[in-house]
Design a protein around this motif. Structure first.
Motif, mmCIF file in Angstrom:
data_model
loop_
_atom_site.group_PDB
_atom_site.id
_atom_site.type_symbol
_atom_site.label_atom_id
_atom_site.label_comp_id
_atom_site.label_asym_id
_atom_site.label_seq_id
_atom_site.Cartn_x
_atom_site.Cartn_y
_atom_site.Cartn_z
ATOM 1 N N ALA A 1 13.341 10.212 -30.823
ATOM 2 C CA ALA A 1 13.641 11.598 -31.207
ATOM 3 C C ALA A 1 14.899 12.101 -30.515
ATOM 4 O O ALA A 1 15.726 12.791 -31.131
ATOM 5 C CB ALA A 1 12.452 12.501 -30.876
ATOM 6 N N VAL A 2 15.083 11.763 -29.242
ATOM 7 C CA VAL A 2 16.274 12.195 -28.507
ATOM 8 C C VAL A 2 17.533 11.667 -29.182
ATOM 9 O O VAL A 2 18.569 12.333 -29.213
ATOM 10 C CB VAL A 2 16.215 11.729 -27.038
ATOM 11 N N ARG A 3 17.444 10.481 -29.754
ATOM 12 C CA ARG A 3 18.612 9.887 -30.422
ATOM 13 C C ARG A 3 19.050 10.708 -31.633
ATOM 14 O O ARG A 3 20.190 10.571 -32.095
ATOM 15 C CB ARG A 3 18.305 8.447 -30.826
ATOM 16 N N GLN A 4 18.176 11.557 -32.147
ATOM 17 C CA GLN A 4 18.537 12.400 -33.279
ATOM 18 C C GLN A 4 19.373 13.596 -32.846
ATOM 19 O O GLN A 4 20.026 14.230 -33.671
ATOM 20 C CB GLN A 4 17.276 12.889 -34.012
ATOM 21 N N TRP A 5 19.323 13.948 -31.563
ATOM 22 C CA TRP A 5 20.123 15.086 -31.086
ATOM 23 C C TRP A 5 20.961 14.700 -29.858
ATOM 24 O O TRP A 5 21.231 15.515 -28.990
ATOM 25 C CB TRP A 5 19.242 16.299 -30.768
ATOM 26 N N GLN A 6 21.440 13.470 -29.853
ATOM 27 C CA GLN A 6 22.148 12.988 -28.664
ATOM 28 C C GLN A 6 23.498 13.669 -28.446
ATOM 29 O O GLN A 6 24.075 13.575 -27.359
ATOM 30 C CB GLN A 6 22.309 11.479 -28.707
ATOM 31 N N HIS A 7 24.004 14.390 -29.445
ATOM 32 C CA HIS A 7 25.263 15.125 -29.278
ATOM 33 C C HIS A 7 25.070 16.438 -28.532
ATOM 34 O O HIS A 7 26.049 17.082 -28.144
ATOM 35 C CB HIS A 7 25.872 15.422 -30.645
ATOM 36 N N VAL A 8 23.832 16.862 -28.328
ATOM 37 C CA VAL A 8 23.536 18.172 -27.755
ATOM 38 C C VAL A 8 23.483 18.092 -26.232
ATOM 39 O O VAL A 8 22.857 17.189 -25.670
ATOM 40 C CB VAL A 8 22.190 18.706 -28.291
ATOM 41 N N GLN A 9 24.115 19.062 -25.567
ATOM 42 C CA GLN A 9 24.032 19.133 -24.107
ATOM 43 C C GLN A 9 22.769 19.872 -23.693
ATOM 44 O O GLN A 9 22.412 20.895 -24.266
ATOM 45 C CB GLN A 9 25.255 19.856 -23.539
ATOM 46 N N LEU A 10 22.081 19.347 -22.686
ATOM 47 C CA LEU A 10 20.879 19.996 -22.197
ATOM 48 C C LEU A 10 21.225 21.252 -21.406
ATOM 49 O O LEU A 10 22.307 21.369 -20.827
ATOM 50 C CB LEU A 10 20.079 19.034 -21.313
ATOM 51 N N PHE A 11 20.290 22.208 -21.364
ATOM 52 C CA PHE A 11 20.497 23.431 -20.597
ATOM 53 C C PHE A 11 20.326 23.197 -19.098
ATOM 54 O O PHE A 11 20.868 23.943 -18.290
ATOM 55 C CB PHE A 11 19.495 24.504 -21.020
ATOM 56 N N SER A 12 19.549 22.205 -18.740
ATOM 57 C CA SER A 12 19.238 21.985 -17.329
ATOM 58 C C SER A 12 19.992 20.771 -16.796
ATOM 59 O O SER A 12 20.201 19.784 -17.519
ATOM 60 C CB SER A 12 17.729 21.788 -17.144
ATOM 61 N N PRO A 13 20.430 20.806 -15.533
ATOM 62 C CA PRO A 13 21.158 19.681 -14.949
ATOM 63 C C PRO A 13 20.228 18.505 -14.665
ATOM 64 O O PRO A 13 19.001 18.614 -14.765
ATOM 65 C CB PRO A 13 21.726 20.274 -13.660
ATOM 66 N N TRP A 14 20.821 17.384 -14.264
ATOM 67 C CA TRP A 14 20.070 16.159 -14.050
ATOM 68 C C TRP A 14 18.911 16.332 -13.066
ATOM 69 O O TRP A 14 17.881 15.678 -13.202
ATOM 70 C CB TRP A 14 20.997 15.060 -13.539
ATOM 71 N N GLU A 15 19.054 17.191 -12.087
ATOM 72 C CA GLU A 15 17.996 17.326 -11.086
ATOM 73 C C GLU A 15 16.667 17.738 -11.708
ATOM 74 O O GLU A 15 15.606 17.488 -11.141
ATOM 75 C CB GLU A 15 18.401 18.331 -10.002
ATOM 76 N N TYR A 16 16.709 18.362 -12.884
ATOM 77 C CA TYR A 16 15.488 18.788 -13.558
ATOM 78 C C TYR A 16 15.064 17.844 -14.678
ATOM 79 O O TYR A 16 14.036 18.076 -15.324
ATOM 80 C CB TYR A 16 15.677 20.185 -14.144
ATOM 81 N N ASN A 17 15.825 16.801 -14.935
ATOM 82 C CA ASN A 17 15.550 15.941 -16.089
ATOM 83 C C ASN A 17 15.067 14.547 -15.735
ATOM 84 O O ASN A 17 14.853 13.719 -16.635
ATOM 85 C CB ASN A 17 16.816 15.843 -16.954
ATOM 86 N N VAL A 18 14.886 14.275 -14.453
ATOM 87 C CA VAL A 18 14.387 12.984 -14.016
ATOM 88 C C VAL A 18 13.027 13.183 -13.364
ATOM 89 O O VAL A 18 12.893 13.943 -12.399
ATOM 90 C CB VAL A 18 15.360 12.310 -13.016
ATOM 91 N N ASP A 19 12.022 12.529 -13.893
ATOM 92 C CA ASP A 19 10.683 12.616 -13.318
ATOM 93 C C ASP A 19 10.617 11.834 -12.003
ATOM 94 O O ASP A 19 11.216 10.760 -11.872
ATOM 95 C CB ASP A 19 9.670 12.049 -14.314
ATOM 96 N N ASN A 20 9.871 12.345 -11.041
ATOM 97 C CA ASN A 20 9.815 11.724 -9.710
ATOM 98 C C ASN A 20 9.210 10.324 -9.744
ATOM 99 O O ASN A 20 9.725 9.390 -9.111
ATOM 100 C CB ASN A 20 9.032 12.613 -8.750
ATOM 101 N N ALA A 21 8.102 10.154 -10.462
ATOM 102 C CA ALA A 21 7.481 8.830 -10.532
ATOM 103 C C ALA A 21 8.390 7.844 -11.259
ATOM 104 O O ALA A 21 8.483 6.663 -10.888
ATOM 105 C CB ALA A 21 6.126 8.918 -11.224
ATOM 106 N N ALA A 22 9.078 8.316 -12.290
ATOM 107 C CA ALA A 22 10.018 7.455 -13.004
ATOM 108 C C ALA A 22 11.170 7.031 -12.098
ATOM 109 O O ALA A 22 11.607 5.873 -12.129
ATOM 110 C CB ALA A 22 10.547 8.181 -14.240
ATOM 111 N N ALA A 23 11.670 7.963 -11.282
ATOM 112 C CA ALA A 23 12.751 7.633 -10.348
ATOM 113 C C ALA A 23 12.293 6.581 -9.346
ATOM 114 O O ALA A 23 13.052 5.667 -8.999
ATOM 115 C CB ALA A 23 13.221 8.892 -9.631
ATOM 116 N N ARG A 24 11.062 6.703 -8.881
ATOM 117 C CA ARG A 24 10.537 5.701 -7.932
ATOM 118 C C ARG A 24 10.401 4.333 -8.602
ATOM 119 O O ARG A 24 10.616 3.296 -7.974
ATOM 120 C CB ARG A 24 9.191 6.162 -7.382
ATOM 121 N N LEU A 25 10.076 4.338 -9.886
ATOM 122 C CA LEU A 25 9.961 3.078 -10.618
ATOM 123 C C LEU A 25 11.332 2.448 -10.855
ATOM 124 O O LEU A 25 11.481 1.214 -10.852
ATOM 125 C CB LEU A 25 9.269 3.353 -11.959
ATOM 126 N N LEU A 26 12.348 3.283 -11.028
ATOM 127 C CA LEU A 26 13.706 2.794 -11.269
ATOM 128 C C LEU A 26 14.406 2.309 -10.003
ATOM 129 O O LEU A 26 15.301 1.464 -10.068
ATOM 130 C CB LEU A 26 14.546 3.902 -11.910
#
Length: 454
Positions: free
Chosen positions: A41-66
């Motif tokens: 779904a994100v690929r359908q609006w990939q031209h759009v800029q998010l309202f929130s900066p990266w600090e709000y768009n990365v989940d903590n558990a996902a970051a630990r996994l990465l």
């Protein structure tokens, strides 16, 4: 390892975050994604800029996994586009971590039930596993799970143009000249809109962003004209909180849009409830009112940006507790009801508000908001953190709030401007569903009717 299997429907940002939390809790995630890859779904609006900066768009558990993969965390203060969210976060998460073994792409869920139990049968129901049916191009498949988190979103269920919630008369027949959501008018879809008269229906951020892009396109390609079709009577409601908005990019969008409208760059048609779409010498006549076209505009293309709604068809055998108007979980609906709120955020919430009469089943992410438009990605991350803790039996963690949301500067409740979201009255309420602010919540807990600021 407690051996539980958790089925997650949707491999978007919140779905992948849910899977990361499931892994971290020692359980087994199975992620069913209808599209060919994660973040479809994100690929359908990939031209759009998010309202929130990266600090709000990365989940903590996902970051630990990465972290063990050598992943470079983006600048927390920069604002990603949808495409950058995919390239720098979702793709690495889906392909370079153990989640790659959990994701089943091109797997569209068609039905969910309890194994051996139809909807009306109760005794022993809670102990039966969920049975999920899905299509993957090879025929029907079935899997069983101890819990289900539906984060399939709403992107592919847009609201129609009709002001009564139904498609406008003639809408389906003229689908070739209608787009929904937020097409890339200056990029991938440029040839479709350049030099054309384009009507945009809606008053939310998608409509505003598209109209701004059309004005920019008009500066590049003569003959491009933007018409804003607004169902309401007051264009200013779409301008947002401006400099008062704690999400600066959202505030700037509203301010930019207000300036373009004031400068006459956008033709505005207020009180325009679309009822009919018809042909007009090879163009599209968009009418409000009677079939005789009591009031109409003629355009080459129509973009319908009137929001989205959840698809509930594959959940018909589950016992859901949904608000009859918003189609959100009943405990969440009062916090997000657009009839009462125009707030940019709501207080953080989790398993308690998102549970249903079907133990072990949860709606999360944008789909949990039903027809309400105020969802933020970070809210979804907090939702699934709490839900997964609840599934794992950690009730204390499920009830705990681990998110502080950025506040909007202008919040309306019941048609009255309020400063609660900006810090007045102690800020937003934390627990009490009926409270409009912290002061109101305190008063109600003390036995009073409230503080009177609502």
């Amino acid at each position: 390892m407690n051996g539980k299997t958790v089925a997650i429907i949707g491999a978007g940002p919140v779905g992948l975050a849910a899977a990361a939390h499931v892994l971290e809790r020692g359980m087994s995630p199975i992620v069913l994604e209808a599209g060919p890859e994660a973040g479809h779904a994100v690929r359908q609006w990939q031209h759009v800029q998010l309202f929130s900066p990266w600090e709000y768009n990365v989940d903590n558990a996902a970051a630990r996994l990465l972290a063990p993969t050598g992943w470079n965390s983006p600048d927390p203060q920069s604002y990603p586009t949808g495409g950058e969210l995919i390239d720098q976060y979702l793709d690495p998460l889906a392909t370079r971590t153990p989640l790659r073994e959990a994701i089943r792409a091109s797997s569209r869920v068609t039905a969910i039930s309890r194994a051996g139990f139809e909807k009306a049968k109760t005794k022993g129901r809670d102990q039966a596993p969920f049975e999920i049916r899905y299509q993957n191009g090879k025929g029907p498949e079935v899997l069983r799970a101890d819990a289900v988190i539906d984060v399939s979103g709403t992107w592919f269920s847009p609201n129609p143009a009709g002001s009564n919630g139904l498609p406008a008369i003639g809408e389906r027949e003229r689908a070739d000249r209608i787009a929904y959501g937020m097409p890339d008018v200056r990029g991938a879809d440029r040839t479709r809109y350049a030099g054309k008269t384009v009507a945009v229906l809606g008053a939310g951020h998608s409509a505003v962003g598209t109209l701004i892009d059309l004005v920019q396109l008009a500066g590049e390609v003569p003959g491009t004209q933007a018409i804003w079709l607004l169902r309401g009577a007051d264009p200013a409601k779409a301008f947002g909180g401006g400099s008062n908005d704690k999400l600066a990019a959202r505030g700037e969008l509203g301010s930019t849009f207000a300036a373009l409208v004031a400068a006459g760059k956008i033709r505005v048609e207020t009180g325009f409830g679309v009822t009919h779409l018809s042909d007009s010498e090879g163009r599209l006549r968009i009418s409000a009112g009677s079939c005789c076209g009591a009031r109409s505009v003629v355009a080459d293309e129509l973009i319908v940006s009137t929001g989205f709604r959840p698809s509930l068809s594959f959940l018909s055998e589950l016992r859901l507790r949904l608000d009859p108007a918003i189609e959100a979980p009943a405990a969440l609906a009062p916090l997000i009801d657009p009839n009462e709120h125009s707030c940019g955020t709501v207080r953080p919430h989790g398993a308690r508000e998102l549970a249903h009469d079907e133990p072990g089943f949860y709606l999360a992410g944008m789909k949990s908001y039903g027809r309400a438009p105020t969802f933020l990605m970070m809210t979804g991350y907090e939702q699934v953190r709490s839900i997964v803790a609840d599934i794992a039996g950690d009730k204390e963690a499920a009830a705990r709030v681990e998110l502080v949301l950025p506040e909007t500067g202008v919040c309306t409740r019941g048609g009255v401007e309020s400063g609660a979201a900006a810090g007045c009255c102690g800020g937003p309420a934390k627990e009490e569903l009926s409270a409009c602010c912290a002061a109101d919540e305190t008063a109600k807990k003390a036995g009073s009717a409230g503080c009177g600021c609502s």
